[in-house]
Structure formats: structure tokens, C-alpha cells
Design a protein around this motif. Structure first.
Motif, short mmCIF file in Angstrom:
data_model
loop_
_atom_site.label_atom_id
_atom_site.label_comp_id
_atom_site.label_asym_id
_atom_site.label_seq_id
_atom_site.Cartn_x
_atom_site.Cartn_y
_atom_site.Cartn_z
N PHE A 356 0.84 -1.21 0.00
CA PHE A 356 0.00 0.00 0.00
C PHE A 356 0.86 1.24 0.00
O PHE A 356 1.98 1.24 0.50
CB PHE A 356 -0.87 0.03 1.27
N LYS A 357 0.29 2.31 -0.55
CA LYS A 357 0.86 3.65 -0.29
C LYS A 357 -0.28 4.42 0.34
O LYS A 357 -1.38 4.47 -0.21
CB LYS A 357 1.24 4.32 -1.61
N SER A 358 -0.01 5.00 1.50
CA SER A 358 -1.13 5.68 2.13
C SER A 358 -0.66 6.87 2.95
O SER A 358 0.52 7.00 3.25
CB SER A 358 -1.91 4.72 3.01
N SER A 359 -1.60 7.70 3.33
CA SER A 359 -1.25 8.86 4.15
C SER A 359 -1.27 8.49 5.63
O SER A 359 -1.09 9.35 6.48
CB SER A 359 -2.22 10.01 3.85
N ILE A 360 -1.49 7.20 5.96
CA ILE A 360 -1.48 6.80 7.38
C ILE A 360 -0.49 5.66 7.64
O ILE A 360 -0.62 4.92 8.61
CB ILE A 360 -2.91 6.41 7.86
N ASP A 361 0.52 5.54 6.76
CA ASP A 361 1.53 4.48 6.91
C ASP A 361 2.17 4.48 8.30
O ASP A 361 2.53 3.44 8.84
CB ASP A 361 2.65 4.66 5.87
N THR A 379 -10.53 -4.03 -3.89
CA THR A 379 -9.67 -5.05 -4.49
C THR A 379 -8.41 -4.36 -5.04
O THR A 379 -8.37 -3.12 -5.12
CB THR A 379 -10.38 -5.78 -5.66
N VAL A 380 -7.42 -5.16 -5.39
CA VAL A 380 -6.14 -4.62 -5.85
C VAL A 380 -6.38 -3.62 -6.99
O VAL A 380 -7.18 -3.89 -7.89
CB VAL A 380 -5.21 -5.76 -6.33
N GLY A 381 -5.72 -2.47 -6.90
CA GLY A 381 -5.89 -1.45 -7.94
C GLY A 381 -6.82 -0.33 -7.50
O GLY A 381 -6.90 0.70 -8.17
N ASP A 382 -7.49 -0.51 -6.35
CA ASP A 382 -8.45 0.52 -5.91
C ASP A 382 -7.74 1.62 -5.12
O ASP A 382 -6.65 1.43 -4.59
CB ASP A 382 -9.53 -0.08 -5.01
N LEU A 383 -8.45 2.74 -5.05
CA LEU A 383 -7.98 3.85 -4.23
C LEU A 383 -9.05 4.07 -3.16
O LEU A 383 -10.23 4.25 -3.48
CB LEU A 383 -7.82 5.10 -5.11
N ILE A 384 -8.61 3.98 -1.90
CA ILE A 384 -9.58 4.09 -0.79
C ILE A 384 -9.46 5.48 -0.17
O ILE A 384 -8.36 5.97 0.06
CB ILE A 384 -9.29 3.01 0.28
N PHE A 385 -10.61 6.09 0.04
CA PHE A 385 -10.65 7.38 0.74
C PHE A 385 -11.34 7.20 2.07
O PHE A 385 -12.40 6.56 2.14
CB PHE A 385 -11.42 8.41 -0.08
N ILE A 386 -10.76 7.81 3.09
CA ILE A 386 -11.35 7.69 4.44
C ILE A 386 -11.54 9.09 5.02
O ILE A 386 -10.68 9.97 4.85
CB ILE A 386 -10.44 6.85 5.36
N MET A 387 -12.66 9.28 5.69
CA MET A 387 -12.90 10.55 6.38
C MET A 387 -13.37 10.25 7.80
O MET A 387 -14.00 9.22 8.04
CB MET A 387 -13.95 11.37 5.66
N ALA A 388 -13.06 11.17 8.70
CA ALA A 388 -13.40 10.96 10.11
C ALA A 388 -13.92 12.27 10.69
O ALA A 388 -13.49 13.34 10.29
CB ALA A 388 -12.15 10.52 10.86
N GLY A 389 -14.83 12.15 11.65
CA GLY A 389 -15.34 13.36 12.31
C GLY A 389 -16.72 13.14 12.87
O GLY A 389 -17.11 12.00 13.18
N GLU A 390 -17.46 14.22 12.95
CA GLU A 390 -18.83 14.15 13.45
C GLU A 390 -19.67 13.39 12.41
O GLU A 390 -19.48 13.57 11.20
CB GLU A 390 -19.31 15.59 13.67
N LYS A 391 -20.61 12.54 12.90
CA LYS A 391 -21.21 11.55 12.00
C LYS A 391 -21.87 12.14 10.75
O LYS A 391 -21.46 11.85 9.62
CB LYS A 391 -22.22 10.68 12.76
N GLU A 392 -22.89 12.97 10.96
CA GLU A 392 -23.67 13.40 9.80
C GLU A 392 -22.83 14.22 8.82
O GLU A 392 -22.89 14.06 7.60
CB GLU A 392 -24.88 14.20 10.28
#
Ligand code: ASP
Length: 579
Positions: A356-361, A379-392
Motif C-alpha cells: 500500500f501507499k497511504s497517508s497513514i503508513d 480489491t487490488v488497484g483501488d484507491l480508498i478514501f477515508i474521512m473521520a469526524g462528526e457523523k452526519e
């Protein structure tokens, strides 16, 4: 008689006939010894040939957009145009009349015009002559006709309700109209016929509809009109499912009749499901890319952003692991825009199993990153985006990013239509500034459970439903309150004193004293439905005389000042420093 035929109907089967046509001069070509004119009317274009003795005269005295009538013979064309129905014939003109000359139009009337929007709006009657706009107006008519047919076939009566009504405090701002005969008093223009259609149910009309103009004095956003049209409907003795079935039938019928496209049965999502899966209550189901919550899976790794968050979720964009730094930076900027308001965006490039290459290595081992990717179904080849914070807020931001990725990956194709119902909306919305609840739909919507409404209003769910197509809210409605006591309670929760409620809505509360049947209904945005069917973003293209983004009609120049005499008659004076 001006014409024996229109400009769209003559074909090879008419060869040899003597005909008369009337219309506008669309194109004029001088070929030396003959003039060709494309004569245009609402139905099409027919090629005219002016030769011999008519050549010189027609050369000088007929101009673009002149209205002319001609008589002549239908002949077979040597140079055929198979793209238009009349393209195999032409008319050899033997006489013509100029019915009315025209100034040269200020922009070309081709589909691809050189006229900017402002100019086209100023001369909208010329703009409508363009085939592309004319087709939109025709589509609007066809849609209205289908709606009337379907609803009439199902026992609905089209009933008009008044335009001059009373201003009420709920909802958007009202447009008001001063009453000369009742000095100091004002009518309001209806934001919707909501209370009238309910009164028609109490009146025993059972099934009502109306293709009706509604007026909302809201701050104008792109593609919002101060006056717009709804297909407004109401039914008696119905449950939510009865309403949904009836109008799913209507929408399906419209798509089949107008687009030849069967949408199939509509999916149904509760409001919570829609928010959890798509981060919006109007999901675009033309593509998947669902949100997956991973809050509990990723906490406790000393990564503050995650550890402090109420909610953490991700989406997986197929085959985007090769995105460049620049592409990812663009998306970070996108989510940080004030309208979206996210503080950041975390990504994982799933380049290979355990790679993986990620901003949270720094915080997560390869195995942990693998677990996150598996959890989000990537699956292999995908780019995953994650966000965190207040739910809505985080769900909404991720929902926006999902749509943006849908655009970038061209997954939002205008020739596919995926309608769905969203149900189980919250009944109320808390407003922090005003410190009070507002009705999420409107104050006449019934609660699912009256005891929840009493004990914990914020948790109360509504018997309300929206119809969404391709990420756009096309309609919404509810099963109404028909019990006067519940209606009174509702007004109370919305902060009305009994006196205020009676002053504003006494007529409805009174009517509830006289045997109100259980009832419910829905309203659809007619302009928006036209735009979706026509494959366009802009509702303005489907309104004959629309207003611009500032709410102005550039053709008739409204709104405008009125005379001092009119003001005097109304007893109105304009404040000197009023802007
Ligand atoms: N009158 C509602 C609206 O305009 C629709 C409805 O509840 O039927 O949103």
C-alpha cells in the motif's frame, strides 16, 4: 388559406402535388440562377427553390426570418438529405407572399447558437424558434399530457386552487401581493397548494391533482426559479404504500411513454440507510461506491484524527490506485471547499496484496491496512478514501466525494435512470440558532409513533417519502395528520402558541372538526422532471419564459418599479434608503 401542408410533412409520396406552405425563412442560399430557402415552422423544414422569373425578386426582397407563404410544386430532390423527413423533396415555387418582414435576429437560430444566455433570454421568442428549445417545450407538453392521462385514468380530478392566499410563517419566504380593496392587507402567493388539497380531501374529492405554479421567495441558487411548477397530488383513505404504488406507476409510465425506458421496480431505502450507504438522502444509484463505516476497526492506533472521531468511514474507487499526487491533492482541495467543509482526506492506494501507499503508513501496519481495505470491500488497484469526524457531517462530505468520483470516472451517465424511494425521514429538525424544531417536510406530516413525538421529539420519524432519480429529489410527500389534537400538538412542538396556530391555520384545524378522512399525497417538481427526461442539468431550458439567476425576466424587464399612483392606491411608500 395560408397553407395546405406544414413544413414537416411533405415526402416522396407527395411528388407532383401543388401545395401551399407558410413559415419562416431559416436559411437562404444564392446559387447564381436559383435561390434555395429552408422554410421552417414548428413541424419541420422544407426546401424551396426560387428560379427563373422569381430569382431576381426573391434575391433582394426576402431576408432571414421573414414570414412568407408560397405556392408551388413538390418535386424529387437530386441532392437528398435523409436526416430530415422532408429531405427527399423540394418545392419549385411559382408564387410567394411576404406576410411579414423581420429584422435580422440578434443571434443565430441554430441549435449551436452564437447567442449568450442573457441575449437569448431577452429575445426568448426567437430562442424558442431554435429546434433544441422547441423540442424541450414539446417534451414538457407531452409530459403534462401523460400525467393528466395517467392520473385521470386512475380517478384523479384536476382541481384548481387559488393563487392569492394568506402568508404563513412556515417554509420559505412568501411572495406577497398588496390588496387595494383591503387597505394595509396582503395576499401571499402559494408556496404549494398543501392546505387546499387537504381541504379537498375533507370535502370528499378523494383523489386530486393539479399541475400548478408555486412561488417561493428564496435566495436564488443556480437553477432555482422563484416560480416553478409542481404535479401536486392528494388521495384519501390511503397508507404510505398505496401512495408509493400509485406514483411509482406514474413515474414508470412516464419513462416508458416518453423515453421508451423501463426503470423496473424502484428500490426503497430508509433515510438512515441512505445516509449510511451514500451520505445523502438523495442517492445517485447509477453507481455503487458505497460508504462503509470502520469506526470501531481503526481506533486505538494513536492516530488522533481517528481516535477523536465520532464516526469514520471510507469509499473505494475502482482502479484508481495509480492516481497521481496532483490528482489526490485536487480531491483534498475538493473536500476542503467551504460547501463541503471537511478538514482533510485520508487515502490508501491498494497497489497489491499487502502493498500500500497511504497517508497513514506511520500509524498502521501493512496487515492493518489490508484489513481496512478488506472491510471496505476493495480489491487490488483501488484507491480508498477515508474521512473521520462528526457523523452526519462526515457522511455528507464522503457522499459529496463519492459523487465527485462518480463524475471523474464517468459513472453518471445521462441515459440511465435509477429511481428510488427514500422513506422514514426524521419528522423534525432542530435549529440551533432559533433554538426550536422545524418540520423537516411540513407541519401537516404525520408522525410514525405519537408517543416518541411526545417523549423524544428529536427521534420521531415521519410517514414521509421522497422520490429520487439519479441523485436529484424529484418529489416528496407524506401521510398527513387528520386528527385535530395531533395537529395541535404538532403546532405546539413547532413553537406556535394556541393563539398563533389558530390565527394561521384555524381554517384547517376547524375543518378537522368535520370528519377529515385519513389522507396523504405527494408533489413532484415538474420542471425538474422535464430536465431529467430531456437529459439536461438546467430547468430553465424547459420553461418557456424563465427568470435568470437574479430572479429577473430580462425580456419583460421584471421586477420593475410601479407608478406613484399605484403606490398611492395601495397606501404603500418605499423607504428612501431601501435597497
Ligand atoms: N406540498 C409539499 C411540498 O411542496 C408536497 C406534499 O407534501 O405533498 O413539498
Amino acid at each position: 388559406m395560408y397553407r395546405t401542408h406544414n413544413c414537416g410533412e411533405l415526402t416522396v409520396s407527395d411528388i407532383g402535388k401543388k401545395v401551399e406552405l407558410a413559415g419562416w425563412v431559416f436559411h437562404k442560399r444564392d446559387l447564381g440562377a436559383m435561390i434555395f430557402i429552408d422554410l421552417r415552422d414548428r413541424y419541420g423544414i422544407t426546401q424551396l427553390v426560387f428560379e427563373k422569373s422569381l430569382y431576381e425578386q426573391s434575391k433582394t426582397d426576402i431576408g432571414r426570418e421573414y414570414v412568407i407563404s408560397v405556392s408551388g410544386n413538390v418535386v424529387e430532390r437530386s441532392n437528398k438529405n435523409f436526416k430530415i423527413p422532408t429531405g427527399e423533396i423540394e418545392i419549385i415555387v411559382d408564387s410567394y407572399h411576404i406576410l411579414n418582414p423581420s429584422l435580422p435576429p440578434p443571434f443565430t437560430l441554430e441549435n449551436e447558437t452564437d447567442g449568450g444566455e442573457e441575449l437569448r433570454m431577452k429575445y426568448r421568442y426567437l430562442d424558442i424558434r431554435r429546434n433544441i428549445i422547441k423540442k424541450n417545450i414539446e417534451l414538457r407538453h407531452n409530459l403534462a399530457r401523460e400525467v393528466r392521462n395517467y392520473l385521470s385514468d386512475n380517478g384523479f380530478w384536476e382541481i384548481e386552487t387559488p393563487c392569492l392566499i394568506k402568508s404563513t410563517p412556515e417554509g420559505a419566504r412568501d411572495f406577497v401581493v398588496p390588496s387595494r380593496t383591503n387597505p394595509g392587507k396582503f395576499y401571499a402567493l402559494p408556496q404549494s397548494p398543501q392546505t387546499f388539497k387537504q381541504l379537498l380531501m375533507i370535502a370528499g374529492c378523494d383523489r386530486y391533482f393539479q399541475i400548478v405554479r408555486c412561488f417561493r421567495d428564496e435566495d436564488l441558487r443556480a437553477d432555482r426559479q422563484p416560480e416553478f411548477t409542481q404535479i401536486d397530488c392528494e388521495m384519501s383513505f390511503v397508507t404510505q404504500n398505496d401512495v408509493i404504488n400509485m406514483f411509482e406507476g406514474l413515474i414508470r409510465d412516464i419513462f416508458i411513454k416518453i423515453k421508451g425506458f423501463d426503470t423496473g421496480k424502484f428500490q426503497k431505502f430508509s433515510y438512515d440507510e441512505a445516509m449510511n450507504c451514500y451520505g445523502t438522502d438523495k442517492p445517485d444509484l447509477r453507481f455503487e461506491m458505497k460508504l462503509t463505516e470502520i469506526t470501531e476497526k481503526v481506533k486505538g492506533k494513536n492516530f488522533k484524527v481517528f481516535d477523536d472521531a465520532e464516526y469514520i468511514a471510507g469509499i473505494s474507487a475502482k482502479n484508481c490506485a495509480s492516481y497521481s499526487r496532483k490528482q489526490i491533492d485536487e480531491l483534498v482541495d475538493f473536500v476542503k471547499k467551504p460547501q463541503i467543509g471537511a478538514s482533510g482526506l485520508i487515502y490508501i492506494k491498494y497497489e497489491n496484496i499487502n502493498n500500500f501507499k497511504s497517508s497513514i503508513d506511520k500509524y498502521f501496519t501493512k496487515d492493518e491496512l489490508q484489513n481496512i481495505c478488506d472491510e471496505i470491500n476493495s480489491t487490488v488497484g483501488d484507491l480508498i478514501f477515508i474521512m473521520a469526524g462528526e457523523k452526519e457531517k462526515t457522511q455528507k462530505a464522503l457522499g459529496e466525494l463519492r459523487l465527485e468520483m462518480g463524475n471523474r470516472l464517468q459513472l453518471r451517465n445521462n441515459n440511465t435512470f435509477v429511481p428510488l424511494w427514500v422513506t422514514d425521514f426524521p419528522l423534525l429538525e432542530w435549529n440551533e440558532t432559533d433554538k426550536r424544531f422545524y418540520a423537516k417536510h411540513h407541519p401537516f406530516t404525520s408522525p410514525q409513533d405519537i408517543s416518541v413525538l411526545k417523549n423524544d421529539p428529536a427521534k420521531a420519524k415521519a410517514n414521509a417519502y421522497d422520490l429520487v432519480i439519479n441523485g436529484i429529489e424529484i418529489g416528496g410527500g407524506s401521510i398527513r395528520i387528520h386528527d385535530k389534537n395531533i395537529q395541535k400538538q404538532m403546532f405546539e412542538i413547532l413553537g406556535f402558541s394556541e393563539e398563533e396556530a389558530n390565527k394561521q391555520f384555524g381554517f384547517l384545524i376547524n375543518a378537522f372538526e368535520y370528519g377529515a378522512p385519513p389522507h396523504g399525497g405527494i408533489a413532484f417538481g415538474f420542471d425538474r422532471l422535464c430536465a431529467i427526461l430531456g437529459g439536461s442539468e438546467s430547468i430553465r431550458d424547459y420553461i418557456a419564459f424563465p427568470k435568470n439567476n437574479a430572479g429577473r425576466d430580462l425580456m419583460i424587464e421584471s421586477p420593475a418599479e410601479i407608478s406613484q399612483q399605484q403606490l398611492d392606491e395601495l397606501g404603500i411608500c418605499i423607504k428612501s434608503n431601501f435597497k
